[in-house]
Design a protein around this motif. Structure first.
Motif, PDB file in Angstrom:
ATOM      1  N   HIS A   1       0.837  -1.208   0.000  1.00 61.53           N
ATOM      2  CA  HIS A   1       0.000   0.000   0.000  1.00 61.53           C
ATOM      3  C   HIS A   1       0.878   1.267   0.000  1.00 61.53           C
ATOM      4  CE1 HIS A   1      -3.806   2.084   0.797  1.00 61.53           C
ATOM      5  NE2 HIS A   1      -3.053   2.931   1.459  1.00 61.53           N
ATOM      6  N   VAL A   2       1.939   1.248   0.826  1.00 61.97           N
ATOM      7  CA  VAL A   2       2.831   2.422   0.879  1.00 61.97           C
ATOM      8  C   VAL A   2       3.533   2.593  -0.472  1.00 61.97           C
ATOM      9  CG1 VAL A   2       4.933   3.360   1.963  1.00 61.97           C
ATOM     10  CG2 VAL A   2       3.132   2.393   3.385  1.00 61.97           C
ATOM     11  N   TYR A   3       3.985   1.457  -1.050  1.00 61.80           N
ATOM     12  CA  TYR A   3       4.625   1.525  -2.375  1.00 61.80           C
ATOM     13  C   TYR A   3       3.645   2.135  -3.383  1.00 61.80           C
ATOM     14  CZ  TYR A   3       6.116  -0.100  -6.975  1.00 61.80           C
ATOM     15  OH  TYR A   3       6.445  -0.143  -8.302  1.00 61.80           O
ATOM     16  N   ASN A   4       2.388   1.666  -3.308  1.00 63.27           N
ATOM     17  CA  ASN A   4       1.328   2.164  -4.197  1.00 63.27           C
ATOM     18  C   ASN A   4       1.153   3.683  -4.044  1.00 63.27           C
ATOM     19  OD1 ASN A   4      -2.041   0.822  -4.841  1.00 63.27           O
ATOM     20  ND2 ASN A   4      -0.662   1.978  -6.083  1.00 63.27           N
ATOM     21  N   THR A   5       1.179   4.164  -2.794  1.00 60.96           N
ATOM     22  CA  THR A   5       1.017   5.597  -2.535  1.00 60.96           C
ATOM     23  C   THR A   5       2.204   6.382  -3.093  1.00 60.96           C
ATOM     24  OG1 THR A   5      -0.087   4.951  -0.500  1.00 60.96           O
ATOM     25  CG2 THR A   5       0.467   7.279  -0.710  1.00 60.96           C
ATOM     26  N   LEU A   6       3.399   5.799  -2.955  1.00 58.92           N
ATOM     27  CA  LEU A   6       4.597   6.506  -3.418  1.00 58.92           C
ATOM     28  C   LEU A   6       4.668   6.614  -4.944  1.00 58.92           C
ATOM     29  CD1 LEU A   6       7.257   5.082  -0.912  1.00 58.92           C
ATOM     30  CD2 LEU A   6       6.273   7.374  -0.927  1.00 58.92           C
ATOM     31  N   ILE A   7       4.037   5.677  -5.655  1.00 56.75           N
ATOM     32  CA  ILE A   7       4.106   5.762  -7.134  1.00 56.75           C
ATOM     33  C   ILE A   7       2.995   6.648  -7.718  1.00 56.75           C
ATOM     34  CG2 ILE A   7       5.310   3.555  -7.473  1.00 56.75           C
ATOM     35  CD1 ILE A   7       2.592   2.397  -8.422  1.00 56.75           C
ATOM     36  N   LEU A   8       2.163   7.214  -6.840  1.00 55.86           N
ATOM     37  CA  LEU A   8       1.128   8.139  -7.325  1.00 55.86           C
ATOM     38  C   LEU A   8       1.806   9.358  -7.970  1.00 55.86           C
ATOM     39  CD1 LEU A   8      -2.002   8.652  -7.289  1.00 55.86           C
ATOM     40  CD2 LEU A   8      -1.640   9.927  -5.194  1.00 55.86           C
ATOM     41  N   PRO A   9       1.473   9.676  -9.242  1.00 57.81           N
ATOM     42  CA  PRO A   9       2.182  10.784  -9.895  1.00 57.81           C
ATOM     43  C   PRO A   9       1.885  12.132  -9.258  1.00 57.81           C
ATOM     44  CG  PRO A   9       0.377  10.042 -11.260  1.00 57.81           C
ATOM     45  CD  PRO A   9       0.461   9.090 -10.125  1.00 57.81           C
ATOM     46  N   LYS A  10       2.781  13.091  -9.503  1.00 58.65           N
ATOM     47  CA  LYS A  10       2.571  14.450  -8.998  1.00 58.65           C
ATOM     48  C   LYS A  10       1.504  15.116  -9.853  1.00 58.65           C
ATOM     49  CE  LYS A  10       7.207  15.345  -7.312  1.00 58.65           C
ATOM     50  NZ  LYS A  10       8.510  15.776  -7.789  1.00 58.65           N
ATOM     51  N   ALA A  11       0.642  15.899  -9.209  1.00 59.63           N
ATOM     52  CA  ALA A  11      -0.454  16.550  -9.936  1.00 59.63           C
ATOM     53  C   ALA A  11       0.071  17.480 -11.033  1.00 59.63           C
ATOM     54  CB  ALA A  11      -1.311  17.329  -8.957  1.00 59.63           C
ATOM     55  N   SER A  12       1.224  18.097 -10.789  1.00 56.72           N
ATOM     56  CA  SER A  12       1.760  19.058 -11.765  1.00 56.72           C
ATOM     57  C   SER A  12       2.123  18.382 -13.091  1.00 56.72           C
ATOM     58  CB  SER A  12       2.976  19.758 -11.177  1.00 56.72           C
ATOM     59  OG  SER A  12       3.924  18.802 -10.770  1.00 56.72           O
TER      60      SER A  12
ATOM     61  N   GLN B   1      -0.709   9.978 -17.438  1.00 57.16           N
ATOM     62  CA  GLN B   1      -1.694   8.911 -17.679  1.00 57.16           C
ATOM     63  C   GLN B   1      -1.075   7.538 -17.436  1.00 57.16           C
ATOM     64  OE1 GLN B   1      -4.793   9.259 -17.772  1.00 57.16           O
ATOM     65  NE2 GLN B   1      -5.602   9.852 -19.750  1.00 57.16           N
ATOM     66  N   ASP B   2       0.181   7.339 -17.915  1.00 60.06           N
ATOM     67  CA  ASP B   2       0.862   6.050 -17.734  1.00 60.06           C
ATOM     68  C   ASP B   2       1.074   5.749 -16.251  1.00 60.06           C
ATOM     69  OD1 ASP B   2       0.947   5.767 -20.427  1.00 60.06           O
ATOM     70  OD2 ASP B   2       3.049   6.375 -20.664  1.00 60.06           O
ATOM     71  N   LYS B   3       1.476   6.797 -15.509  1.00 57.69           N
ATOM     72  CA  LYS B   3       1.720   6.606 -14.071  1.00 57.69           C
ATOM     73  C   LYS B   3       0.414   6.291 -13.335  1.00 57.69           C
ATOM     74  CE  LYS B   3       5.857   9.461 -13.721  1.00 57.69           C
ATOM     75  NZ  LYS B   3       6.359  10.798 -13.389  1.00 57.69           N
ATOM     76  N   MET B   4      -0.662   6.973 -13.746  1.00 64.05           N
ATOM     77  CA  MET B   4      -1.965   6.708 -13.109  1.00 64.05           C
ATOM     78  C   MET B   4      -2.413   5.268 -13.399  1.00 64.05           C
ATOM     79  SD  MET B   4      -3.061   9.066 -11.171  1.00 64.05           S
ATOM     80  CE  MET B   4      -4.629   8.363 -10.744  1.00 64.05           C
ATOM     81  N   MET B   5      -2.107   4.817 -14.607  1.00 60.61           N
ATOM     82  CA  MET B   5      -2.452   3.448 -15.027  1.00 60.61           C
ATOM     83  C   MET B   5      -1.694   2.443 -14.147  1.00 60.61           C
ATOM     84  SD  MET B   5      -4.402   2.458 -17.444  1.00 60.61           S
ATOM     85  CE  MET B   5      -4.862   0.925 -18.199  1.00 60.61           C
ATOM     86  N   LYS B   6      -0.400   2.744 -13.912  1.00 61.63           N
ATOM     87  CA  LYS B   6       0.443   1.864 -13.084  1.00 61.63           C
ATOM     88  C   LYS B   6      -0.098   1.846 -11.644  1.00 61.63           C
ATOM     89  CE  LYS B   6       5.170   0.971 -11.672  1.00 61.63           C
ATOM     90  NZ  LYS B   6       6.499   1.526 -11.487  1.00 61.63           N
TER      91      LYS B   6
ATOM     92  N   ARG C   1      -3.128   2.364 -10.682  1.00 63.02           N
ATOM     93  CA  ARG C   1      -4.378   1.592 -10.664  1.00 63.02           C
ATOM     94  C   ARG C   1      -4.097   0.083 -10.664  1.00 63.02           C
ATOM     95  NH1 ARG C   1      -8.042  -0.412 -14.321  1.00 63.02           N
ATOM     96  NH2 ARG C   1     -10.208  -0.336 -13.619  1.00 63.02           N
ATOM     97  N   LYS C   2      -3.121  -0.334 -11.499  1.00 65.81           N
ATOM     98  CA  LYS C   2      -2.775  -1.764 -11.589  1.00 65.81           C
ATOM     99  C   LYS C   2      -2.271  -2.285 -10.254  1.00 65.81           C
ATOM    100  CE  LYS C   2      -1.645  -2.431 -16.446  1.00 65.81           C
ATOM    101  NZ  LYS C   2      -0.577  -2.346 -17.418  1.00 65.81           N
ATOM    102  N   VAL C   3      -1.362  -1.515  -9.622  1.00 64.96           N
ATOM    103  CA  VAL C   3      -0.805  -1.942  -8.329  1.00 64.96           C
ATOM    104  C   VAL C   3      -1.921  -1.984  -7.280  1.00 64.96           C
ATOM    105  CG1 VAL C   3       0.848  -1.363  -6.485  1.00 64.96           C
ATOM    106  CG2 VAL C   3       1.497  -1.071  -8.865  1.00 64.96           C
ATOM    107  N   TYR C   4      -2.820  -0.984  -7.340  1.00 65.23           N
ATOM    108  CA  TYR C   4      -3.912  -0.943  -6.365  1.00 65.23           C
ATOM    109  C   TYR C   4      -4.812  -2.174  -6.507  1.00 65.23           C
ATOM    110  CZ  TYR C   4      -7.403   0.896  -3.238  1.00 65.23           C
ATOM    111  OH  TYR C   4      -8.236   1.047  -2.162  1.00 65.23           O
ATOM    112  N   ILE C   5      -5.130  -2.514  -7.762  1.00 61.12           N
ATOM    113  CA  ILE C   5      -5.996  -3.687  -8.002  1.00 61.12           C
ATOM    114  C   ILE C   5      -5.274  -4.966  -7.576  1.00 61.12           C
ATOM    115  CG2 ILE C   5      -7.096  -5.061  -9.835  1.00 61.12           C
ATOM    116  CD1 ILE C   5      -7.888  -2.336 -11.108  1.00 61.12           C
ATOM    117  N   ALA C   6      -3.947  -5.030  -7.833  1.00 56.73           N
ATOM    118  CA  ALA C   6      -3.163  -6.198  -7.396  1.00 56.73           C
ATOM    119  C   ALA C   6      -3.239  -6.327  -5.880  1.00 56.73           C
ATOM    120  CB  ALA C   6      -1.718  -6.038  -7.849  1.00 56.73           C
ATOM    121  N   ASN C   7      -3.185  -5.170  -5.189  1.00 57.92           N
ATOM    122  CA  ASN C   7      -3.268  -5.146  -3.732  1.00 57.92           C
ATOM    123  C   ASN C   7      -4.631  -5.677  -3.247  1.00 57.92           C
ATOM    124  OD1 ASN C   7      -2.486  -4.655  -1.157  1.00 57.92           O
ATOM    125  ND2 ASN C   7      -2.269  -2.442  -1.347  1.00 57.92           N
TER     126      ASN C   7
END
Lengths: 159, 189
Positions: free
Chosen positions: B87-98, B108-113, B115-121
């Motif tokens: 979960h912490v890893y998932n939070t850390l890969i959340l892209p910066k809003a800027s 978009q690619d980072k958001m996709m990643k 989402r994938k990690v979150y669903i895996a979790n």
């Protein structure tokens, strides 16, 4: 995906036209976004069936005006996203231009829904053929009605 | 000036004013993405902290129990720690809003990643739950109170988990839709 991109571009290119129509039909500022969203939904649904028999701008006008004429305000559930709303305060600003726009709004709002549609199409410099196509009327009928509407508008400004 | 001509001029003014509005809408959209990404990030950290607090009873059970309960406690503690790490890893890969306005494709690619990690979790959590249920049914069959308590706890946990996951995934969907609109605008410019 290509179709979606195409649609997004069409909406972006014609955004000011769609918003102008919404602005003229809305009774209050909060209604503009409701009209806009409803038009976008109808455009999206209709785009798949659009065969290019008329120009894209004529089609957008037709869908937008039909949506505004038949619009019934619904209680929509608030979404998390912020709608792409226009800043109405900037449009109706206190400067000369803003006052002119507000004046146009007041004039057009004295007309009924169909008259309003015809005036907007005429203001857009559409040909009588295109107005007839959007409104589903004959060209002579468009011409007669527009003369009556123009007289009505002149009468209003004299009053 | 004739009032009809005046109206044409006013109409052009309205169109010009509306054409200028796109900049405001882009700013508004950028603000929405920033606000949604920040909300999501805060929510993910809160979930991680709550998960750490939930681990406390597992650790307590690990220290003070024996036999079957000790095995369950070991399993739950390891499972919870892995969940929190993921979960912490998932939070850390959340892209910066800027990034959404600077490089919408990478965003978009980072958001996709994310989402994938979150669903895996989520799947990982569901597998843990399933193992726990089967294990409790086999080993704790004799202790019906344990099965009932576990079932109640499991259902409550599942409902809370579904609500939280639904909220996160809805937020991710909203961010991706807004980022997609920003991307289209950028492409059309």
């Amino acid at each position: 995906m290509e179709k979606e991109k195409e649609f997004a571009k069409i909406v972006t290119d014609n955004k000011s036209t769609i918003y102008s129509i919404c602005y003229m039909y809305a009774k209050d500022k909060s209604e503009i976004d409701d009209y806009y969203q409803e038009i976008l939904i109808n455009l999206l649904l209709g785009y798949a069936k659009f065969r290019g028999e008329s120009s894209i701008s004529t089609w957008i006008w037709r869908v937008s005006i039909n949506t505004c004429i038949s619009f019934i305000r619904k209680d929509k559930r608030k979404l998390d996203t912020i709608p792409l709303s226009v800043n109405i305060n900037q449009i109706e600003s206190d400067d000369h231009e803003g006052k002119q726009v507000a004046k146009l709004y007041q004039r057009i709002n004295k007309l009924d829904k169909l008259e309003k549609a015809m005036v907007l199409l005429w203001l857009e410099n559409m040909s009588y053929d295109d107005i007839a196509s959007v409104m589903g009327m004959t060209v002579p009928s468009v011409s007669t009605r527009l003369v009556r509407i123009k007289d009505k508008l002149k009468q209003m400004s004299n009053d | 000036m004739d009032n009809i001509d005046e109206m044409k001029e006013q109409w052009t003014l309205l169109q010009n004013k509306l054409n200028q509005q796109q900049i405001i809408n882009q700013q508004l959209l950028s603000r929405t993405v920033t606000s949604n990404v920040n909300k999501l990030s805060n929510f993910m950290w809160i979930m991680a902290i709550v998960a750490l607090f939930v681990s406390i009873p597992c650790i307590w059970l690990l220290v003070y129990s024996y036999g079957f309960f000790k095995d369950v406690a070991i399993f739950l503690t390891i499972g919870m720690v892995l969940e929190v790490v993921l979960h912490v890893y998932n939070t850390l890969i959340l892209p910066k809003a800027s990034d959404a306005s600077i490089d919408p494709v990478a965003f978009q690619d980072k958001m996709m990643k994310f989402r994938k990690v979150y669903i895996a979790n989520i799947y990982f959590g569901l597998i843990l739950l399933l193992v726990c249920i089967v294990w409790s049914l086999i080993k704790g069959f004799e202790m019906s109170y344990l099965v009932v308590a576990g079932a109640i706890g499991g259902v409550i946990g599942l409902i809370i988990g579904m609500l939280l996951n639904n909220r996160v995934l809805n937020n991710v969907r909203a961010i991706r839709e807004d980022a997609q609109t920003m991307k289209s605008w950028k492409e059309n410019q």
